[in-house]
Scaffold this motif. Sequence first.
Motif, short mmCIF file in Angstrom:
data_model
loop_
_atom_site.label_atom_id
_atom_site.label_comp_id
_atom_site.label_asym_id
_atom_site.label_seq_id
_atom_site.Cartn_x
_atom_site.Cartn_y
_atom_site.Cartn_z
N LEU A 127 0.83 -1.20 0.00
CA LEU A 127 0.00 0.00 0.00
C LEU A 127 0.87 1.26 0.00
O LEU A 127 0.57 2.23 -0.72
CB LEU A 127 -0.93 0.00 1.21
N SER A 128 1.94 1.24 0.78
CA SER A 128 2.86 2.39 0.81
C SER A 128 3.51 2.60 -0.55
O SER A 128 3.66 3.74 -1.02
CB SER A 128 3.94 2.19 1.88
N TYR A 129 3.89 1.51 -1.19
CA TYR A 129 4.55 1.59 -2.50
C TYR A 129 3.59 2.16 -3.54
O TYR A 129 3.97 3.03 -4.34
CB TYR A 129 5.04 0.21 -2.91
N LEU A 130 2.36 1.67 -3.55
CA LEU A 130 1.38 2.19 -4.51
C LEU A 130 1.16 3.69 -4.30
O LEU A 130 1.11 4.45 -5.27
CB LEU A 130 0.06 1.44 -4.36
N ALA A 131 1.00 4.10 -3.06
CA ALA A 131 0.77 5.51 -2.79
C ALA A 131 1.96 6.37 -3.22
O ALA A 131 1.80 7.46 -3.75
CB ALA A 131 0.48 5.72 -1.31
N ALA A 132 3.17 5.85 -3.01
CA ALA A 132 4.38 6.62 -3.32
C ALA A 132 4.67 6.70 -4.81
O ALA A 132 5.23 7.69 -5.29
CB ALA A 132 5.57 6.01 -2.59
N THR A 133 4.31 5.66 -5.56
CA THR A 133 4.71 5.59 -6.97
C THR A 133 3.57 5.84 -7.95
O THR A 133 3.82 5.96 -9.15
CB THR A 133 5.31 4.21 -7.30
N ARG A 134 2.36 5.92 -7.47
CA ARG A 134 1.21 6.07 -8.37
C ARG A 134 0.34 7.25 -7.96
O ARG A 134 -0.88 7.18 -7.94
CB ARG A 134 0.38 4.77 -8.41
N ASN A 135 1.00 8.35 -7.63
CA ASN A 135 0.30 9.61 -7.36
C ASN A 135 -0.70 9.50 -6.22
O ASN A 135 -1.80 10.06 -6.27
CB ASN A 135 -0.40 10.14 -8.63
N GLY A 136 -0.30 8.79 -5.16
CA GLY A 136 -1.19 8.63 -4.02
C GLY A 136 -0.66 9.27 -2.76
O GLY A 136 -1.00 8.83 -1.66
N GLU A 137 0.14 10.34 -2.92
CA GLU A 137 0.71 10.99 -1.74
C GLU A 137 -0.36 11.52 -0.79
O GLU A 137 -0.12 11.64 0.42
CB GLU A 137 1.63 12.13 -2.17
N HIS A 138 -1.53 11.84 -1.31
CA HIS A 138 -2.61 12.33 -0.45
C HIS A 138 -3.13 11.24 0.49
O HIS A 138 -3.80 11.53 1.48
CB HIS A 138 -3.77 12.87 -1.30
N LEU A 139 -2.80 9.97 0.19
CA LEU A 139 -3.24 8.86 1.03
C LEU A 139 -2.14 8.39 1.99
O LEU A 139 -2.39 7.54 2.84
CB LEU A 139 -3.70 7.69 0.16
N HIS A 140 -0.94 8.92 1.82
CA HIS A 140 0.19 8.60 2.72
C HIS A 140 1.12 9.81 2.70
O HIS A 140 2.17 9.80 2.06
CB HIS A 140 0.90 7.34 2.28
N SER A 141 0.72 10.82 3.43
CA SER A 141 1.36 12.13 3.37
C SER A 141 2.84 12.07 3.72
O SER A 141 3.28 11.26 4.54
CB SER A 141 0.64 13.08 4.33
N MET A 142 3.60 12.95 3.08
CA MET A 142 5.02 13.09 3.43
C MET A 142 5.22 14.04 4.61
O MET A 142 6.33 14.14 5.14
CB MET A 142 5.81 13.59 2.22
N GLU A 143 4.18 14.76 5.02
CA GLU A 143 4.27 15.64 6.18
C GLU A 143 4.45 14.77 7.42
O GLU A 143 3.66 13.86 7.67
CB GLU A 143 3.00 16.49 6.30
N PRO A 144 5.52 14.97 8.19
CA PRO A 144 5.90 14.00 9.23
C PRO A 144 4.80 13.65 10.22
O PRO A 144 4.60 12.48 10.55
CB PRO A 144 7.08 14.68 9.92
N ARG A 145 4.07 14.64 10.71
CA ARG A 145 3.06 14.34 11.74
C ARG A 145 1.89 13.56 11.15
O ARG A 145 1.42 12.59 11.76
CB ARG A 145 2.59 15.64 12.40
N GLN A 146 1.43 14.00 9.99
CA GLN A 146 0.32 13.28 9.38
C GLN A 146 0.73 11.86 8.99
O GLN A 146 -0.02 10.91 9.16
CB GLN A 146 -0.19 14.03 8.14
N ARG A 147 1.95 11.72 8.50
CA ARG A 147 2.43 10.39 8.12
C ARG A 147 2.54 9.48 9.34
O ARG A 147 2.24 8.29 9.26
CB ARG A 147 3.79 10.50 7.42
N SER A 148 2.95 10.04 10.47
CA SER A 148 3.06 9.22 11.68
C SER A 148 1.70 8.71 12.13
O SER A 148 1.59 7.60 12.67
CB SER A 148 3.72 10.03 12.80
N LEU A 149 0.64 9.51 11.91
CA LEU A 149 -0.71 9.06 12.26
C LEU A 149 -1.10 7.84 11.42
O LEU A 149 -1.67 6.87 11.93
CB LEU A 149 -1.72 10.19 12.02
N VAL A 150 -0.76 7.89 10.15
CA VAL A 150 -1.08 6.77 9.26
C VAL A 150 -0.24 5.55 9.64
O VAL A 150 -0.76 4.43 9.77
CB VAL A 150 -0.82 7.16 7.79
#
Length: 259
Positions: A127-150
Amino acid sequence: YQRRVHGEPTAGANPDAESSGKSPSPLATSLRAAATYVPKCYVPKRQTAATVAAEEPTLQLFQTKDSPLCAAVRALAAELSVPLKIVDVNPRKGQLKSPEFLQMNPSGKVPVLLDDKFAIWDLNAILSYLAATRNGEHLHSMEPRQRSLVDRWLSWNVELTLAVQPLVLELMVKAKRKGQEADQQMVEAAIEALQPLLKLLDAHLKDGQWIAGALSISDFAIGAQMKVLQSFKLLEDHENIIIWLQRLLGRPSWIVQSS
């Protein structure tokens, strides 16, 4: 890097199979390709609906049809409008333990995602790979705090998965596939072990639509397991989970993946 074009074999093709007139099975072909992985950088490219429809999917999902984890991968791919080539693996024929499959995933489990001979296994990693490589950054944010929540809910889902597995074994694998009676003591113990986890998630969802605040890959990962528990009628006392799950499963991506 070589690509298949009409009339030209790819690197690693099996000349013996071609000369004998026998075509290798799709599973064997995919597994053989995975065994010859050469690392390369992924370069995203924009695709229109027309090009997606015309092109062969570059991502292959090795799955068993009734796996909730594979359902989560299919749903996320649909959410991101990413085409998948589905490769069904038959555990009863020993395909999960074949040398070719074990080279992709040494644990011999699905799902496995194959991206141009690069194999990714483990649901969270896929799931992380799909979000990172297929324009899914909104589903696994690079912003540290939001990413930590996920990420913390993805880790929590590992504990949930381990708690659900005995129920899947007893109520699905043994009872439905093998015609054996479920071990009721095992079932009751598994249900009891699940209660703290369900209460925690239900309380967390009281004031939010999605698990990490906004829709994320954690909803897809946990949703797959909750769908199983719903089929066992184990969510009836957890209203907030039911509302969240209905919201998730009502998304077009989940409806499409199940068809």
